[in-house]
Scaffold this motif. Structure first.
Motif, PDB file in Angstrom:
ATOM      1  N   ARG A   1      47.858  78.130  26.982  1.00  0.00           N
ATOM      2  CA  ARG A   1      46.973  78.043  28.034  1.00  0.00           C
ATOM      3  C   ARG A   1      45.903  76.960  27.669  1.00  0.00           C
ATOM      4  NH1 ARG A   1      46.002  80.398  33.222  1.00  0.00           N
ATOM      5  NH2 ARG A   1      43.753  79.903  33.023  1.00  0.00           N
ATOM      6  N   ALA A   2      45.503  77.317  26.805  1.00  0.00           N
ATOM      7  CA  ALA A   2      44.349  76.294  25.928  1.00  0.00           C
ATOM      8  C   ALA A   2      44.733  74.797  25.790  1.00  0.00           C
ATOM      9  CB  ALA A   2      43.676  76.971  24.753  1.00  0.00           C
ATOM     10  N   ILE A   3      45.873  74.727  25.267  1.00  0.00           N
ATOM     11  CA  ILE A   3      46.527  73.563  24.888  1.00  0.00           C
ATOM     12  C   ILE A   3      46.781  72.593  26.197  1.00  0.00           C
ATOM     13  CG2 ILE A   3      48.552  72.127  23.930  1.00  0.00           C
ATOM     14  CD1 ILE A   3      48.567  74.153  21.988  1.00  0.00           C
ATOM     15  N   ARG A   4      47.398  73.532  27.205  1.00  0.00           N
ATOM     16  CA  ARG A   4      47.561  72.906  28.540  1.00  0.00           C
ATOM     17  C   ARG A   4      46.266  72.301  29.149  1.00  0.00           C
ATOM     18  NH1 ARG A   4      51.728  73.583  32.677  1.00  0.00           N
ATOM     19  NH2 ARG A   4      52.546  75.399  31.872  1.00  0.00           N
ATOM     20  N   MET A   5      45.204  73.189  29.259  1.00  0.00           N
ATOM     21  CA  MET A   5      44.020  72.897  29.688  1.00  0.00           C
ATOM     22  C   MET A   5      43.334  71.689  29.107  1.00  0.00           C
ATOM     23  SD  MET A   5      42.648  74.304  32.127  1.00  0.00           S
ATOM     24  CE  MET A   5      41.199  74.243  33.188  1.00  0.00           C
ATOM     25  N   ALA A   6      43.483  71.898  27.792  1.00  0.00           N
ATOM     26  CA  ALA A   6      42.869  70.654  26.858  1.00  0.00           C
ATOM     27  C   ALA A   6      43.217  69.356  27.202  1.00  0.00           C
ATOM     28  CB  ALA A   6      42.797  70.747  25.547  1.00  0.00           C
ATOM     29  N   LEU A   7      44.732  69.281  27.401  1.00  0.00           N
ATOM     30  CA  LEU A   7      45.262  68.101  27.970  1.00  0.00           C
ATOM     31  C   LEU A   7      45.021  67.793  29.487  1.00  0.00           C
ATOM     32  CD1 LEU A   7      49.100  68.380  26.892  1.00  0.00           C
ATOM     33  CD2 LEU A   7      47.492  66.467  26.489  1.00  0.00           C
ATOM     34  N   LEU A   8      44.737  68.666  30.334  1.00  0.00           N
ATOM     35  CA  LEU A   8      44.476  68.341  31.642  1.00  0.00           C
ATOM     36  C   LEU A   8      43.242  67.781  31.677  1.00  0.00           C
ATOM     37  CD1 LEU A   8      46.617  68.921  33.665  1.00  0.00           C
ATOM     38  CD2 LEU A   8      45.547  70.848  34.269  1.00  0.00           C
ATOM     39  N   ILE A   9      42.304  68.368  30.709  1.00  0.00           N
ATOM     40  CA  ILE A   9      40.743  68.020  31.057  1.00  0.00           C
ATOM     41  C   ILE A   9      40.639  66.534  30.592  1.00  0.00           C
ATOM     42  CG2 ILE A   9      38.463  68.130  29.797  1.00  0.00           C
ATOM     43  CD1 ILE A   9      39.125  70.881  30.020  1.00  0.00           C
ATOM     44  N   THR A  10      41.367  65.955  29.605  1.00  0.00           N
ATOM     45  CA  THR A  10      41.420  64.644  29.357  1.00  0.00           C
ATOM     46  C   THR A  10      41.619  63.697  30.467  1.00  0.00           C
ATOM     47  OG1 THR A  10      43.616  64.136  28.384  1.00  0.00           O
ATOM     48  CG2 THR A  10      42.076  65.178  27.072  1.00  0.00           C
ATOM     49  N   ILE A  11      42.525  63.968  31.674  1.00  0.00           N
ATOM     50  CA  ILE A  11      42.798  63.304  32.525  1.00  0.00           C
ATOM     51  C   ILE A  11      41.594  62.575  33.252  1.00  0.00           C
ATOM     52  CG2 ILE A  11      43.938  62.818  35.002  1.00  0.00           C
ATOM     53  CD1 ILE A  11      46.137  65.093  34.084  1.00  0.00           C
ATOM     54  N   VAL A  12      40.493  63.333  33.439  1.00  0.00           N
ATOM     55  CA  VAL A  12      39.252  63.106  34.104  1.00  0.00           C
ATOM     56  C   VAL A  12      38.292  62.363  33.301  1.00  0.00           C
ATOM     57  CG1 VAL A  12      39.843  64.765  35.831  1.00  0.00           C
ATOM     58  CG2 VAL A  12      38.290  65.476  33.908  1.00  0.00           C
ATOM     59  N   ILE A  13      38.555  62.329  32.116  1.00  0.00           N
ATOM     60  CA  ILE A  13      37.576  61.662  31.214  1.00  0.00           C
ATOM     61  C   ILE A  13      37.631  60.103  31.162  1.00  0.00           C
ATOM     62  CG2 ILE A  13      36.973  61.155  28.665  1.00  0.00           C
ATOM     63  CD1 ILE A  13      37.463  64.160  28.177  1.00  0.00           C
ATOM     64  N   PRO A  14      36.573  59.313  31.527  1.00  0.00           N
ATOM     65  CA  PRO A  14      36.795  57.977  31.688  1.00  0.00           C
ATOM     66  C   PRO A  14      37.034  57.222  30.382  1.00  0.00           C
ATOM     67  CG  PRO A  14      34.389  58.819  32.638  1.00  0.00           C
ATOM     68  CD  PRO A  14      35.234  59.836  32.015  1.00  0.00           C
ATOM     69  N   VAL A  15      37.604  56.084  30.543  1.00  0.00           N
ATOM     70  CA  VAL A  15      37.999  55.430  29.336  1.00  0.00           C
ATOM     71  C   VAL A  15      36.932  55.048  28.361  1.00  0.00           C
ATOM     72  CG1 VAL A  15      39.090  52.972  28.587  1.00  0.00           C
ATOM     73  CG2 VAL A  15      40.003  54.314  30.637  1.00  0.00           C
ATOM     74  N   PHE A  16      35.885  54.883  28.679  1.00  0.00           N
ATOM     75  CA  PHE A  16      34.885  54.555  27.975  1.00  0.00           C
ATOM     76  C   PHE A  16      34.394  55.369  26.785  1.00  0.00           C
ATOM     77  CE2 PHE A  16      34.212  50.939  30.831  1.00  0.00           C
ATOM     78  CZ  PHE A  16      33.869  49.919  30.057  1.00  0.00           C
ATOM     79  N   THR A  17      34.553  56.634  27.460  1.00  0.00           N
ATOM     80  CA  THR A  17      34.301  57.838  26.524  1.00  0.00           C
ATOM     81  C   THR A  17      34.951  57.787  24.858  1.00  0.00           C
ATOM     82  OG1 THR A  17      34.230  59.236  28.355  1.00  0.00           O
ATOM     83  CG2 THR A  17      33.892  60.289  26.403  1.00  0.00           C
ATOM     84  N   THR A  18      36.422  57.081  25.045  1.00  0.00           N
ATOM     85  CA  THR A  18      36.718  57.036  23.886  1.00  0.00           C
ATOM     86  C   THR A  18      36.936  55.583  23.323  1.00  0.00           C
ATOM     87  OG1 THR A  18      38.998  56.822  25.201  1.00  0.00           O
ATOM     88  CG2 THR A  18      38.624  58.969  24.367  1.00  0.00           C
ATOM     89  N   ILE A  19      36.665  54.568  23.927  1.00  0.00           N
ATOM     90  CA  ILE A  19      36.974  53.418  23.783  1.00  0.00           C
ATOM     91  C   ILE A  19      35.944  52.821  22.756  1.00  0.00           C
ATOM     92  CG2 ILE A  19      35.853  51.820  25.434  1.00  0.00           C
ATOM     93  CD1 ILE A  19      39.267  51.342  24.916  1.00  0.00           C
TER      94      ILE A  19
END
Lengths: 290, 280
Positions: free
Chosen positions: B108-126
């Motif tokens: 569940r945690a892995i699934r959730m962690a994956l899903l959360i990144t969908i809503v993270i703006p590109v600039f947070t990682t770029i």
């Protein structure tokens, strides 16, 4: 059983490497950057300064300006997008000979590169040779070309409309799938009770569409926060009418101020995380619940 | 009488819908076939008197400056699409299989962690990615750029795939286990053949998402040799602004592949969209 778990980890491994290396590690590093004085142009002055960058961002008038711009775009996108996508879904729901063609047309704006959307619409709003000015000129409504993109609110309105235009297909398809899943018996029962089509829509269709409304609203909201490509194509990276991500980009990469830029990024991330929470929740309730 | 009024309204709505959806693209096409002189001179005419495909010829001719830029961008976009598919498809299939069929701690945690990144703006990682890539000297490298694309859509694609795999009856797996198949064989014999429809949809979505990238290459691959087509088109609008015709033609050529894919494979795309209810 133990071996089974090992196999599962094996299947997950490539994903884990990619996501840890290119997403989760950078997210943590962005946070560390945001606590530092870190300008690429002044490499000898790098140092830990706590939450000073955050304080500076939150105090900055340019940041406030960008927030207002993003909120204005969001307002237009939400109103135009929600209304139009329900209308488009209703058009596609009606089974006629045109259905196939209409669906094909409906998905086009979603599939196009957002940058190209910006370019395409630029030719509509261009002062001299733009379609809209030609149209108004031919209708004798104007004598001088209107410079639509030379004012802050004109730009924001146009950007809002284009972003809505691009997001409508997705929302309409979510609505359409939802409409098709409403059992026919419910409509039959309403008919027996003597409901007209307006009443049927208001009291039968709309309540059943609520999960999709949640998905559509969050999607429209996320698209508005993330507006970038269309602006770059329409007006470039100028200051006037700059929304959050353009502000974020220019502060970070034009001035090479990674510390300050990272702080902006984190503030935006937290804001969209709040919306994102509802998004993920609506995913669980709405689309593809397993 | 009432029926025909209804039909009239319906017809009007459909015309408006077609106008708003296709109108801007048709206008862009009109601009692209208008000779430069006509575009400048006349502010009232809509259609060109002497339509010409000069702009297209120029863009598709490698010996002209603009043609070279354009075709290099086209090649870069196609390279990025193939690399992204080559890496992204197997990785997302494996992940989806694990999340759909295995039982393990922290699933569940892995699934959730994956899903959360969908809503993270590109600039947070770029920002750190730019710093990292600069450090390792892998800026302006289409392979590494493609890996970043993969990381950006992997969660969404995995979500769509695993939702679909969940609908494949697990009795099929169990029957295969009884026949002595292992986990890996089940993946190839049961799961993959039953997921063909969604895999095809995923291939299309990966193509579209990679083709449409702009922010990531703007920061990680801004040199002429690695720039994708979307950036070339954006450059035309800002730098060569005077040449409306060429810009419009470049826009039309860049939107043609995704538009054709969307029209031809709309059923597949809609399957993918409704399976995930997420935009890429």
């Amino acid at each position: 059983m133990q071996r089974d778990v090992q196999k599962a980890l094996g299947f997950l491994m490539p994903m884990a490497i990619i996501m840890l290396g290119l997403v989760f590690y950078p997210i943590i590093r962005t946070f560390i950057f945001s606590l530092q004085r870190y300008k690429l142009t002044e490499p000898d002055k790098v140092g830990f300064i706590g939450f000073e960058n955050y304080a500076a961002v939150l105090r900055s008038p340019a940041f406030h300006y960008a927030i207002v711009n993003t909120l204005l775009i969001m307002g237009i996108v939400l109103i135009v997008g929600l209304f139009s996508s329900i209308v488009v879904a209703l058009i596609l729901y009606g089974k006629t000979r045109l259905s196939g063609l209409l669906t094909a047309v409906a998905v086009i704006p979603w599939a196009l590169p957002p940058v190209v959307n910006g370019v395409v619409w630029k030719f509509i709003f261009y002062p001299g040779q733009g379609f809209l000015n030609k149209l108004l000129y031919n209708l004798d409504l104007i004598d001088e070309p209107v410079r639509w993109l030379n004012t802050r609110f004109g730009t924001l309105l146009i950007v809002g409309l284009i972003v809505a235009w691009r997001t409508i297909p997705f929302c309409a398809i979510v609505f359409l799938a939802n409409m098709q899943s409403i059992p026919q018996e419910v409509y039959d029962a309403a008919k027996v009770d003597g409901a007209n089509s307006r009443k049927t829509f208001l009291y039968i269709t709309m309540p059943h569409l609520m999960p999709s409304v949640a998905i559509a609203l969050t999607n429209l909201t996320m698209s508005s926060i993330n507006v970038f490509d269309e602006i770059a194509a329409l007006v470039g990276f100028r200051n006037m009418g700059q929304p959050l991500l353009i502000y974020n980009y220019t502060e970070t990469f034009s001035f090479m101020n990674f510390g300050y830029g990272s702080a902006i990024t984190y503030i935006i991330m937290i804001a969209s995380g709040v919306f994102g929470y509802f998004y993920i929740r609506s995913l669980h309730f709405g689309g593809g619940k397993s | 009488m009432k029926l025909s009024f209804k039909k009239l309204v319906y017809g009007f709505v459909i015309v408006m819908f077609l106008l708003f959806t296709l109108g801007p693209i048709l206008w862009c096409f009109t601009v692209s076939i208008s000779p430069e002189s006509e575009m400048f001179g006349n502010t009232t005419r809509f259609l060109p008197e002497n339509p010409t495909f000069e702009n297209y010829i120029q863009l598709l001719d490698f010996s002209s400056r603009q043609g070279k830029t354009f075709l290099t961008g086209l090649g870069n976009s196609m390279k990025a699409v193939s690399m992204t598919l080559l890496v992204g498809l197997p990785v997302s299939l494996m992940t989806a299989y694990a999340l759909s069929r295995f039982d393990f701690k922290y699933k569940r945690a892995i699934r959730m962690a994956l899903l959360i990144t969908i809503v993270i703006p590109v600039f947070t990682t770029i920002i750190p990615l730019y710093a990292m890539f600069a450090e390792f000297g892998i800026l302006d490298n289409i392979f590494w750029l493609s890996l970043v694309y993969v990381s950006s859509f992997l969660p969404m694609v995995t979500w769509v795939l695993s939702n679909y795999m969940n609908t494949i009856p697990s009795e099929l797996d169990e029957a295969a286990f009884l026949d002595g198949c292992g986990r890996i064989k089940v993946f190839f014999v049961i799961i993959l053949p039953n997921s063909i429809a969604i895999i095809f949809a995923i291939v299309l979505m990966i193509f579209l998402m990679t083709w449409n990238q702009y922010q990531i290459p703007l920061i990680l691959a801004s040199s002429l040799d690695t720039k994708p087509l979307s950036m070339i088109v954006a450059d035309f609008t800002s730098k060569d602004l005077i040449q409306y015709g060429v810009t419009a033609a470049a826009g039309i050529l860049a939107l043609l592949p995704p538009a054709v894919v969307a029209i031809v494979f709309r059923k597949s795309l809609i399957l993918g969209l409704t399976q995930g209810s997420v935009k890429g």
